[in-house]
Motif scaffolding. Structure first.
Motif, PDB file in Angstrom:
ATOM      1  N   VAL A   1       2.051  -7.164  -3.744  1.00 18.12           N
ATOM      2  CA  VAL A   1       1.454  -8.363  -3.154  1.00 18.12           C
ATOM      3  C   VAL A   1      -0.053  -8.375  -3.372  1.00 18.12           C
ATOM      4  N   VAL A   2      -0.694  -7.215  -3.266  1.00 16.51           N
ATOM      5  CA  VAL A   2      -2.143  -7.125  -3.323  1.00 16.51           C
ATOM      6  C   VAL A   2      -2.670  -6.965  -4.745  1.00 16.51           C
ATOM      7  N   SER A   3      -1.890  -6.422  -5.642  1.00 17.31           N
ATOM      8  CA  SER A   3      -2.383  -6.088  -6.990  1.00 17.31           C
ATOM      9  C   SER A   3      -2.902  -7.286  -7.796  1.00 17.31           C
ATOM     10  N   PRO A   4      -2.372  -8.506  -7.677  1.00 19.55           N
ATOM     11  CA  PRO A   4      -2.949  -9.603  -8.469  1.00 19.55           C
ATOM     12  C   PRO A   4      -4.387  -9.947  -8.099  1.00 19.55           C
ATOM     13  N   TYR A   5      -4.854  -9.542  -6.927  1.00 18.72           N
ATOM     14  CA  TYR A   5      -6.187  -9.900  -6.465  1.00 18.72           C
ATOM     15  C   TYR A   5      -7.252  -8.873  -6.795  1.00 18.72           C
ATOM     16  N   GLN A   6      -6.911  -7.837  -7.511  1.00 24.13           N
ATOM     17  CA  GLN A   6      -7.892  -6.798  -7.831  1.00 24.13           C
ATOM     18  C   GLN A   6      -8.599  -7.083  -9.124  1.00 24.13           C
TER      19      GLN A   6
ATOM     20  N   MET B   1       0.834  -1.173   0.000  1.00 30.54           N
ATOM     21  CA  MET B   1       0.000   0.000   0.000  1.00 30.54           C
ATOM     22  C   MET B   1       0.888   1.248   0.000  1.00 30.54           C
ATOM     23  N   MET B   2       0.280   2.346  -0.263  1.00 32.08           N
ATOM     24  CA  MET B   2       1.032   3.588  -0.317  1.00 32.08           C
ATOM     25  C   MET B   2       1.312   4.091   1.094  1.00 32.08           C
ATOM     26  N   VAL B   3       2.379   4.863   1.210  1.00 30.58           N
ATOM     27  CA  VAL B   3       2.726   5.436   2.505  1.00 30.58           C
ATOM     28  C   VAL B   3       1.631   6.431   2.902  1.00 30.58           C
ATOM     29  N   PRO B   4       1.226   6.426   4.160  1.00 28.60           N
ATOM     30  CA  PRO B   4       0.189   7.380   4.593  1.00 28.60           C
ATOM     31  C   PRO B   4       0.638   8.825   4.379  1.00 28.60           C
ATOM     32  N   VAL B   5      -0.287   9.664   4.005  1.00 23.80           N
ATOM     33  CA  VAL B   5       0.025  11.068   3.726  1.00 23.80           C
ATOM     34  C   VAL B   5       0.387  11.796   5.009  1.00 23.80           C
ATOM     35  N   ARG B   6      -0.367  11.538   6.073  1.00 21.94           N
ATOM     36  CA  ARG B   6      -0.138  12.208   7.352  1.00 21.94           C
ATOM     37  C   ARG B   6       0.159  11.199   8.442  1.00 21.94           C
ATOM     38  N   CYS B   7       0.861  11.660   9.459  1.00 21.68           N
ATOM     39  CA  CYS B   7       1.145  10.839  10.629  1.00 21.68           C
ATOM     40  C   CYS B   7      -0.159  10.540  11.343  1.00 21.68           C
ATOM     41  N   PHE B   8      -0.359   9.284  11.749  1.00 20.54           N
ATOM     42  CA  PHE B   8      -1.595   8.904  12.425  1.00 20.54           C
ATOM     43  C   PHE B   8      -1.736   9.581  13.784  1.00 20.54           C
ATOM     44  N   THR B   9      -0.629   9.910  14.433  1.00 21.47           N
ATOM     45  CA  THR B   9      -0.677  10.454  15.778  1.00 21.47           C
ATOM     46  C   THR B   9      -0.816  11.973  15.805  1.00 21.47           C
ATOM     47  N   CYS B  10       0.078  12.668  15.094  1.00 24.93           N
ATOM     48  CA  CYS B  10       0.101  14.128  15.208  1.00 24.93           C
ATOM     49  C   CYS B  10      -0.452  14.865  13.986  1.00 24.93           C
TER      50      CYS B  10
END
Length: 64
Positions: free
Chosen positions: A59-64, A1-10
């Motif tokens: 890993v996930v792309s073949p299942y779409q 998956m892509m890196v999250p745009v923002r930090c989950f905490t701050c």
């Protein structure tokens, strides 16, 4: 998956540092902690977002 745009905490934007961090840290020439210091990522929560990210798109792309 892509890196999250923002930090989950701050909520600080961390995705803008991902490409440079990945290039410099994955080559093995530099320590990831030094790379994050150079990029200005100081908070532990934001550092966690970049260091612990695993790219699973292949890993996930073949299942779409």
């Amino acid at each position: 998956m892509m890196v999250p745009v923002r930090c989950f905490t701050c909520g600080t934007v961390v995705a803008e540092h991902w490409e440079e961090f990945e290039e410099r840290a994955r080559e093995g020439d530099e320590d990831p902690a030094e790379v994050l210091d150079d990029l200005g990522v100081d908070r532990f929560c934001c550092r966690r977002m970049l260091v612990s990210h695993t790219d699973l798109v292949d890993v996930v792309s073949p299942y779409q």
